[in-house]
Every structure is written in structure tokens, then in C-alpha cells.
Design a protein around this motif. Structure first.
Motif, short mmCIF file in Angstrom:
data_model
loop_
_atom_site.label_atom_id
_atom_site.label_comp_id
_atom_site.label_asym_id
_atom_site.label_seq_id
_atom_site.Cartn_x
_atom_site.Cartn_y
_atom_site.Cartn_z
N ILE A 42 13.46 -33.42 -29.29
CA ILE A 42 14.80 -33.61 -28.74
C ILE A 42 15.88 -33.41 -29.80
O ILE A 42 17.03 -33.09 -29.49
CB ILE A 42 14.92 -35.00 -28.08
CG1 ILE A 42 16.16 -35.05 -27.19
CG2 ILE A 42 14.90 -36.11 -29.11
CD1 ILE A 42 16.25 -36.30 -26.33
N ARG A 61 12.68 -28.67 -21.84
CA ARG A 61 13.92 -28.62 -22.62
C ARG A 61 15.09 -28.18 -21.73
O ARG A 61 16.18 -28.76 -21.79
CB ARG A 61 13.77 -27.66 -23.80
CG ARG A 61 12.81 -28.13 -24.86
CD ARG A 61 12.57 -27.05 -25.90
NE ARG A 61 13.69 -26.93 -26.81
CZ ARG A 61 13.76 -27.50 -28.01
NH1 ARG A 61 12.75 -28.23 -28.45
NH2 ARG A 61 14.81 -27.32 -28.79
N GLU A 62 14.84 -27.16 -20.93
CA GLU A 62 15.92 -26.65 -20.07
C GLU A 62 16.36 -27.72 -19.07
O GLU A 62 17.55 -27.90 -18.82
CB GLU A 62 15.42 -25.40 -19.33
CG GLU A 62 16.54 -24.56 -18.73
CD GLU A 62 16.93 -25.01 -17.35
OE1 GLU A 62 18.06 -24.71 -16.92
OE2 GLU A 62 16.10 -25.66 -16.66
N TYR A 80 9.91 -38.02 -21.37
CA TYR A 80 10.85 -37.33 -22.24
C TYR A 80 10.29 -36.87 -23.57
O TYR A 80 10.72 -35.85 -24.11
CB TYR A 80 12.11 -38.19 -22.45
CG TYR A 80 12.96 -38.28 -21.22
CD1 TYR A 80 13.71 -37.18 -20.79
CD2 TYR A 80 13.00 -39.44 -20.45
CE1 TYR A 80 14.49 -37.24 -19.64
CE2 TYR A 80 13.76 -39.51 -19.30
CZ TYR A 80 14.51 -38.41 -18.90
OH TYR A 80 15.27 -38.47 -17.76
N VAL A 118 16.91 -29.90 -29.58
CA VAL A 118 17.67 -29.68 -28.35
C VAL A 118 19.13 -30.07 -28.57
O VAL A 118 20.06 -29.32 -28.28
CB VAL A 118 17.09 -30.51 -27.17
CG1 VAL A 118 17.97 -30.33 -25.92
CG2 VAL A 118 15.67 -30.09 -26.86
N GLN A 144 8.43 -33.73 -22.75
CA GLN A 144 9.38 -32.78 -22.17
C GLN A 144 10.15 -32.00 -23.23
O GLN A 144 10.37 -30.80 -23.11
CB GLN A 144 10.36 -33.54 -21.26
CG GLN A 144 11.31 -32.66 -20.48
CD GLN A 144 12.05 -33.45 -19.42
OE1 GLN A 144 11.67 -34.57 -19.07
NE2 GLN A 144 13.13 -32.89 -18.90
N CYS A 145 10.56 -32.68 -24.28
CA CYS A 145 11.43 -32.03 -25.26
C CYS A 145 10.69 -31.08 -26.19
O CYS A 145 11.31 -30.40 -27.01
CB CYS A 145 12.21 -33.06 -26.06
SG CYS A 145 11.21 -34.22 -27.02
N TYR A 146 9.36 -30.98 -26.06
CA TYR A 146 8.59 -30.04 -26.88
C TYR A 146 8.20 -28.78 -26.12
O TYR A 146 7.51 -27.92 -26.66
CB TYR A 146 7.32 -30.72 -27.41
CG TYR A 146 7.57 -31.59 -28.62
CD1 TYR A 146 7.54 -31.05 -29.91
CD2 TYR A 146 7.85 -32.95 -28.49
CE1 TYR A 146 7.76 -31.84 -31.03
CE2 TYR A 146 8.08 -33.75 -29.60
CZ TYR A 146 8.04 -33.20 -30.87
OH TYR A 146 8.27 -33.98 -31.98
N TRP A 158 8.97 -23.46 -31.01
CA TRP A 158 8.78 -23.23 -29.57
C TRP A 158 9.33 -21.88 -29.12
O TRP A 158 8.81 -21.28 -28.18
CB TRP A 158 9.43 -24.36 -28.77
CG TRP A 158 10.94 -24.34 -28.78
CD1 TRP A 158 11.75 -24.82 -29.76
CD2 TRP A 158 11.78 -23.82 -27.76
NE1 TRP A 158 13.06 -24.62 -29.42
CE2 TRP A 158 13.11 -24.01 -28.19
CE3 TRP A 158 11.55 -23.21 -26.52
CZ2 TRP A 158 14.20 -23.61 -27.44
CZ3 TRP A 158 12.64 -22.81 -25.77
CH2 TRP A 158 13.95 -23.02 -26.22
N ASP A 211 20.36 -26.58 -30.37
CA ASP A 211 20.64 -25.82 -29.16
C ASP A 211 22.01 -26.15 -28.57
O ASP A 211 22.78 -25.26 -28.20
CB ASP A 211 19.54 -26.04 -28.12
CG ASP A 211 18.16 -25.71 -28.66
OD1 ASP A 211 18.08 -25.02 -29.70
OD2 ASP A 211 17.17 -26.14 -28.05
N LEU A 242 16.13 -30.88 -19.56
CA LEU A 242 16.69 -31.99 -20.34
C LEU A 242 18.17 -31.81 -20.65
O LEU A 242 18.90 -32.79 -20.84
CB LEU A 242 15.90 -32.11 -21.65
CG LEU A 242 16.03 -33.37 -22.49
CD1 LEU A 242 15.72 -34.60 -21.67
CD2 LEU A 242 15.10 -33.28 -23.69
N TYR A 289 18.89 -19.82 -21.54
CA TYR A 289 18.78 -21.20 -22.02
C TYR A 289 19.85 -21.50 -23.06
O TYR A 289 20.53 -22.53 -23.01
CB TYR A 289 17.39 -21.43 -22.60
CG TYR A 289 17.26 -22.74 -23.36
CD1 TYR A 289 16.99 -23.92 -22.70
CD2 TYR A 289 17.43 -22.78 -24.76
CE1 TYR A 289 16.89 -25.13 -23.38
CE2 TYR A 289 17.33 -23.97 -25.45
CZ TYR A 289 17.06 -25.14 -24.76
OH TYR A 289 16.99 -26.33 -25.45
#
Length: 312
Positions: A212, A299-300, A289, A215, A292-294, A150, A219, A302, A174
Motif C-alpha cells: 500500500i 490495487r486498482e 487489504y 500505491v 489486495q495492495c500487492y 508488480w 502511484d 484500492l 491505472y
């Protein structure tokens, strides 16, 4: 009489200048809007509008476009569980955009794309079979299938619009936020291991290196369990309920539908898993979710949700 004629002549001259100026300004605007530039794509060099106004994105890069200030008139970024809708977390930002398909599919609603009269279409190489048809509608940029990469998808989208610096700045902010919130979790909970999974019909797809999982573990820098199964491609590795006990994480984060939540509640094996017995389980709704996590905006958003869920 002469004064009247002179005044009339002056007014006529002023009006003529105004009309000419207006025409000149309009010509400049039209010239600017028609300006083209060349970019690189999977199909080689492509000429596209310098300032596209009607972008159709079927590549899955819509959140990247929004970050860079380009709202598409039509998109295939939809919720993975409700493919006729935008994911709830992004719906307000895409109000007025038309849904023309699902970005993970290889074909789209071509009539819907044509109806918005696009001046630029961004597609993924997985949709190659409709490339020639799309070219009849507008300039087309085919981007590669980034799978789970991503970050480079955002950077390359930035390059497409001469906004690579904006993309890198967003990523920097981020990463700073992700690491800050990750440190807050570690400070509160200690250095625990976190296992992110997708619950599906009694089995679990493990986010070893995607969604996720990246994340939380990459991250936010939260520890991966030692026995995490390897992920070689975009497909998530799958384990049984018993296999989940062997991973033996301190905390489990499960994405699940309402049906899968009930299956977990009724499972005698689930209740005996160490993290479950210790009350260290976080369950997130499959919609939104999973989708969202992709995606970068998802992600931000989340990050805060994860911190709030994990700090008790």
C-alpha cells in the motif's frame, strides 16, 4: 425410377460432403488446439500450448492472468490471513477455480493440481524443488520472483501470451486514475505526508517501498514522511510505537487485524501520536487489504477506497 435414383444419389453426395466437412472442421479445430509455441522462462526456452485452456498458476500471477482474459482452473492466489480462501475482493472472479496452495510457499497440493488436468502450469522460482514433478503433468513456465516489482510482473505475463500491449494499456489507465485521485486528495487536504503501516503485536511494519506504500506514495503521488525508514528488500522495516512518533507523519494509514485494533485503542502511546491526536488516522482491515495492495486488480480497486477514506 431414374429420377428417384438421381435424387437418392444427390442426397447421399450431400451427406457425404457434410460428413467430410465436419471431419475437416474438427481436424482444423484439433490442429489449432494442439498448436504449440516457444517462450522464454527462468529455465530457458519452453514449448507451451498456443491457446492454453487449463492454466494452473502457483506463481502469484493470477490477477495478471485475469486482466489479460485468462482465468486459471487452479491457483495459489489466496488471502494472506485466510489461506484456504480467495480474498473477498476477487472471489467472484475466481469462482470455480481450485485452490492448490499459497503462492508464497515453496510447495503445493500436487494431487489437486493433477486433478484439474492442466495444459499449462505457471510457477515461481521459489517453488523450484517441485519443478521436475510438475513437468510430468504439463508444460511448465517458471517465472522469476518479482518481489515488489508488480508492474514488470504484469508486463512479463503479457509477453508470455503475446499481450504486452494489453498489459501496458492497463497500466496506463491505472496510472491515470491513481494520479487523478491523488490530486483530488491533495486539493482537499493540502500537501500532507502519509505513512502506511502494518500494525502487528504492538509494533509497526512500514510500507516504505512495497504494498500500500507504493500505491499511496508512488502511484497516487502523495508525500512520504521525511523520516521514513529505508527498505532494502522484500522485508518491511519494523519500528516500535515510539519509533512511529519519530517518523511524525501528518496522516497514518494502518492495516490491522481486529486484535491489533484493540491494542491500538488501549495504547497510551498511540493516543499521543500527532496524527492520532489530530484525527488523521485511517485503519483498514488486514483481510483483504494486505493481500489486495500487492496485486494489480486489488490495487486498482484500492484507489477509490483510499480517496474516500482520506477526504473528510
Amino acid at each position: 425410377m431414374r429420377k428417384r435414383k438421381s435424387l437418392a444419389l444427390l442426397l447421399t453426395s450431400i451427406l457425404a460432403i457434410g460428413v467430410l466437412s465436419g471431419c475437416s472442421s474438427k481436424n482444423i479445430e484439433e490442429s489449432s488446439s494442439n498448436k504449440m509455441r516457444k517462450v522464454q522462462s527462468v529455465k530457458g526456452e519452453v514449448e507451451i500450448p498456443a491457446n492454453p485452456k487449463k492454466i494452473v498458476d502457483i506463481s502469484g500471477s493470477t490477477e495478471e492472468l485475469l486482466i489479460l482474459g485468462h482465468k486459471p482452473v487452479a491457483t495459489a492466489n489466496v488471502d494472506s490471513y485466510q489461506t484456504d480462501k480467495f480474498s473477498s475482493y476477487i472471489a467472484d472472479k475466481l469462482e470455480g477455480s481450485k485452490i492448490v496452495g499459497h503462492s508464497m510457499m515453496d510447495t503445493m497440493d500436487m494431487e489437486a493440481i493433477l486433478s484439474v488436468n492442466p495444459d499449462l502450469i505457471i510457477m515461481n522460482e521459489r517453488q523450484e524443488k517441485i519443478y521436475d514433478e510438475l513437468k510430468q503433468m504439463a508444460p511448465v513456465v517458471m517465472v522469476k520472483d518479482y518481489a515488489n516489482d508488480w508492474r514488470n510482473k504484469l508486463i512479463d505475463t503479457g509477453k508470455l501470451f503475446n499481450q504486452e500491449d494489453d498489459a501496458n494499456k492497463w497500466l496506463k489507465n491505472y496510472d491515470e486514475k491513481a494520479q487523478k485521485l491523488g490530486k483530488e486528495i491533495i486539493a482537499k487536504n493540502g500537501n500532507k505526508s502519509y505513512l502506511p503501516v502494518l500494525s502487528t503485536s504492538g509494533s509497526f511494519m512500514v510500507f516504505s517501498n512495497a504494498g500500500i506504500g507504493t500505491v499511496i506514495n508512488d502511484d497516487m503521488k502523495l508525500t512520504r514522511p521525511k523520516n521514513m525508514p529505508a527498505q532494502d528488500n522484500i522485508t518491511l522495516p519494523t519500528v516500535t510505537m515510539e519509533g512511529l512518533t519519530k517518523i511524525d507523519a501528518d496522516h497514518i494509514i494502518a492495516i490491522a487485524t481486529d486484535s491489533d485494533k484493540k491494542d491500538l485503542e488501549n495504547s497510551s502511546v498511540w493516543s499521543k501520536i500527532r496524527a492520532v491526536k489530530d484525527g488523521n488516522v485511517t485503519i483498514l482491515d488486514a483481510s483483504p487489504y494486505f493481500t489486495q495492495c500487492y496485486n494489480p486488480i486489488g490495487r486498482e480497486m484500492l484507489l477509490e477506497s483510499i480517496k474516500d477514506a482520506l477526504i473528510k
